[in-house]
Write a protein that holds these residues in place. Structure first.
Motif, PDB file in Angstrom:
ATOM      1  N   GLN A  10       0.789  -1.231   0.000  1.00 58.60           N
ATOM      2  CA  GLN A  10       0.000   0.000   0.000  1.00 58.60           C
ATOM      3  C   GLN A  10       0.826   1.288   0.000  1.00 58.60           C
ATOM      4  O   GLN A  10       0.315   2.345  -0.346  1.00 58.60           O
ATOM      5  CB  GLN A  10      -0.938   0.011   1.208  1.00 58.60           C
ATOM      6  N   THR A  11       2.085   1.215   0.356  1.00 62.36           N
ATOM      7  CA  THR A  11       2.918   2.405   0.436  1.00 62.36           C
ATOM      8  C   THR A  11       3.482   2.735  -0.938  1.00 62.36           C
ATOM      9  O   THR A  11       4.012   1.848  -1.615  1.00 62.36           O
ATOM     10  CB  THR A  11       4.077   2.182   1.428  1.00 62.36           C
ATOM     11  N   PRO A  12       3.366   4.011  -1.366  1.00 57.94           N
ATOM     12  CA  PRO A  12       3.955   4.379  -2.660  1.00 57.94           C
ATOM     13  C   PRO A  12       5.453   4.058  -2.686  1.00 57.94           C
ATOM     14  O   PRO A  12       6.160   4.215  -1.684  1.00 57.94           O
ATOM     15  CB  PRO A  12       3.725   5.885  -2.747  1.00 57.94           C
ATOM     16  N   GLU A  13       5.933   3.612  -3.837  1.00 54.60           N
ATOM     17  CA  GLU A  13       7.323   3.174  -3.956  1.00 54.60           C
ATOM     18  C   GLU A  13       8.308   4.254  -3.519  1.00 54.60           C
ATOM     19  O   GLU A  13       9.319   3.965  -2.876  1.00 54.60           O
ATOM     20  CB  GLU A  13       7.616   2.746  -5.389  1.00 54.60           C
ATOM     21  N   GLN A  14       8.031   5.504  -3.854  1.00 55.67           N
ATOM     22  CA  GLN A  14       8.939   6.606  -3.495  1.00 55.67           C
ATOM     23  C   GLN A  14       9.168   6.667  -1.985  1.00 55.67           C
ATOM     24  O   GLN A  14      10.257   6.969  -1.525  1.00 55.67           O
ATOM     25  CB  GLN A  14       8.363   7.930  -4.018  1.00 55.67           C
ATOM     26  N   GLN A  15       8.129   6.379  -1.211  1.00 59.88           N
ATOM     27  CA  GLN A  15       8.255   6.430   0.248  1.00 59.88           C
ATOM     28  C   GLN A  15       9.031   5.244   0.816  1.00 59.88           C
ATOM     29  O   GLN A  15       9.463   5.275   1.965  1.00 59.88           O
ATOM     30  CB  GLN A  15       6.868   6.492   0.893  1.00 59.88           C
ATOM     31  N   LEU A  16       9.194   4.217   0.029  1.00 68.08           N
ATOM     32  CA  LEU A  16       9.927   3.040   0.488  1.00 68.08           C
ATOM     33  C   LEU A  16      11.425   3.128   0.208  1.00 68.08           C
ATOM     34  O   LEU A  16      12.187   2.277   0.631  1.00 68.08           O
ATOM     35  CB  LEU A  16       9.356   1.772  -0.173  1.00 68.08           C
ATOM     36  N   ARG A  17      11.853   4.170  -0.504  1.00 64.67           N
ATOM     37  CA  ARG A  17      13.272   4.342  -0.800  1.00 64.67           C
ATOM     38  C   ARG A  17      13.961   5.082   0.346  1.00 64.67           C
ATOM     39  O   ARG A  17      13.384   5.995   0.937  1.00 64.67           O
ATOM     40  CB  ARG A  17      13.454   5.135  -2.091  1.00 64.67           C
ATOM     41  N   PRO A  18      15.200   4.722   0.631  1.00 68.93           N
ATOM     42  CA  PRO A  18      15.932   5.457   1.671  1.00 68.93           C
ATOM     43  C   PRO A  18      16.255   6.858   1.174  1.00 68.93           C
ATOM     44  O   PRO A  18      16.299   7.117  -0.037  1.00 68.93           O
ATOM     45  CB  PRO A  18      17.211   4.641   1.870  1.00 68.93           C
ATOM     46  N   PRO A  19      16.464   7.808   2.098  1.00 70.23           N
ATOM     47  CA  PRO A  19      16.847   9.150   1.667  1.00 70.23           C
ATOM     48  C   PRO A  19      18.166   9.114   0.908  1.00 70.23           C
ATOM     49  O   PRO A  19      18.998   8.232   1.133  1.00 70.23           O
ATOM     50  CB  PRO A  19      16.995   9.940   2.977  1.00 70.23           C
ATOM     51  N   ALA A  20      18.343  10.061   0.018  1.00 66.67           N
ATOM     52  CA  ALA A  20      19.590  10.154  -0.746  1.00 66.67           C
ATOM     53  C   ALA A  20      20.760  10.349   0.211  1.00 66.67           C
ATOM     54  O   ALA A  20      20.642  11.018   1.240  1.00 66.67           O
ATOM     55  CB  ALA A  20      19.522  11.308  -1.730  1.00 66.67           C
ATOM     56  N   ALA A  21      21.885   9.777  -0.123  1.00 67.17           N
ATOM     57  CA  ALA A  21      23.076   9.899   0.714  1.00 67.17           C
ATOM     58  C   ALA A  21      23.432  11.365   0.892  1.00 67.17           C
ATOM     59  O   ALA A  21      23.477  12.127  -0.062  1.00 67.17           O
ATOM     60  CB  ALA A  21      24.233   9.141   0.076  1.00 67.17           C
ATOM     61  N   GLY A  22      23.656  11.753   2.122  1.00 65.03           N
ATOM     62  CA  GLY A  22      24.052  13.126   2.406  1.00 65.03           C
ATOM     63  C   GLY A  22      22.920  14.127   2.456  1.00 65.03           C
ATOM     64  O   GLY A  22      23.154  15.303   2.676  1.00 65.03           O
ATOM     65  N   SER A  23      21.677  13.690   2.252  1.00 63.79           N
ATOM     66  CA  SER A  23      20.574  14.658   2.213  1.00 63.79           C
ATOM     67  C   SER A  23      20.379  15.348   3.552  1.00 63.79           C
ATOM     68  O   SER A  23      20.033  16.525   3.589  1.00 63.79           O
ATOM     69  CB  SER A  23      19.281  13.996   1.736  1.00 63.79           C
ATOM     70  N   GLU A  24      20.623  14.651   4.648  1.00 61.84           N
ATOM     71  CA  GLU A  24      20.485  15.282   5.961  1.00 61.84           C
ATOM     72  C   GLU A  24      21.520  16.394   6.131  1.00 61.84           C
ATOM     73  O   GLU A  24      21.195  17.473   6.619  1.00 61.84           O
ATOM     74  CB  GLU A  24      20.635  14.245   7.075  1.00 61.84           C
ATOM     75  N   ASN A  25      22.749  16.139   5.724  1.00 61.35           N
ATOM     76  CA  ASN A  25      23.778  17.174   5.806  1.00 61.35           C
ATOM     77  C   ASN A  25      23.427  18.361   4.927  1.00 61.35           C
ATOM     78  O   ASN A  25      23.597  19.517   5.327  1.00 61.35           O
ATOM     79  CB  ASN A  25      25.141  16.612   5.407  1.00 61.35           C
ATOM     80  N   ALA A  26      22.935  18.087   3.728  1.00 62.24           N
ATOM     81  CA  ALA A  26      22.540  19.177   2.823  1.00 62.24           C
ATOM     82  C   ALA A  26      21.414  19.999   3.433  1.00 62.24           C
ATOM     83  O   ALA A  26      21.424  21.230   3.358  1.00 62.24           O
ATOM     84  CB  ALA A  26      22.120  18.612   1.470  1.00 62.24           C
ATOM     85  N   ASP A  27      20.449  19.325   4.051  1.00 62.87           N
ATOM     86  CA  ASP A  27      19.347  20.037   4.702  1.00 62.87           C
ATOM     87  C   ASP A  27      19.867  20.939   5.817  1.00 62.87           C
ATOM     88  O   ASP A  27      19.429  22.079   5.957  1.00 62.87           O
ATOM     89  CB  ASP A  27      18.327  19.057   5.285  1.00 62.87           C
ATOM     90  N   ARG A  28      20.814  20.430   6.600  1.00 64.36           N
ATOM     91  CA  ARG A  28      21.362  21.216   7.705  1.00 64.36           C
ATOM     92  C   ARG A  28      22.127  22.434   7.201  1.00 64.36           C
ATOM     93  O   ARG A  28      21.976  23.544   7.724  1.00 64.36           O
ATOM     94  CB  ARG A  28      22.253  20.335   8.581  1.00 64.36           C
ATOM     95  N   VAL A  29      22.954  22.239   6.176  1.00 64.27           N
ATOM     96  CA  VAL A  29      23.740  23.353   5.631  1.00 64.27           C
ATOM     97  C   VAL A  29      22.817  24.386   4.998  1.00 64.27           C
ATOM     98  O   VAL A  29      22.951  25.588   5.245  1.00 64.27           O
ATOM     99  CB  VAL A  29      24.783  22.843   4.610  1.00 64.27           C
ATOM    100  N   LEU A  30      21.855  23.936   4.217  1.00 60.88           N
ATOM    101  CA  LEU A  30      20.950  24.873   3.559  1.00 60.88           C
ATOM    102  C   LEU A  30      20.107  25.629   4.577  1.00 60.88           C
ATOM    103  O   LEU A  30      19.925  26.844   4.451  1.00 60.88           O
ATOM    104  CB  LEU A  30      20.057  24.140   2.555  1.00 60.88           C
TER     105      LEU A  30
END
Length: 86
Positions: A10-30
């Motif tokens: 039932q979960t859309p495929e996009q939601q089942l993918r892990p976050p892109a590598a480094g996305s948390e760091n990018a979010d913090r810097v931005l």
């Protein structure tokens, strides 16, 4: 952690993918640069202000620059005027 077959189906495929590598760091810097859009920082200052490892800051900044979200002059970086907080 496993998920149930119901979640799998039932979960859309996009939601089942892990976050892109480094996305948390990018979010913090931005977020850091966006909150301080009237200033420009060196990578070392961004490292200190965000807690993102020094070795990752340069890579994150380069990727954000490729996406038009940050800009730099010399050793200083700031958020792009057209960037919005994610």
């Amino acid at each position: 952690m496993p998920i149930s077959i119901d979640q799998f189906e039932q979960t859309p495929e996009q939601q089942l993918r892990p976050p892109a590598a480094g996305s948390e760091n990018a979010d913090r810097v931005l977020a850091y640069l966006t909150e301080r859009r009237e200033e420009a920082f060196t990578p070392a200052e961004i490292c200190q202000g965000t807690g993102v490892p020094r070795g990752s800051v340069g890579v994150v900044l380069a990727r954000l620059e490729d996406r038009g979200l940050v800009r730099h002059r010399g050793a200083y970086w700031t958020v792009s005027p057209k960037a919005t907080a994610r």
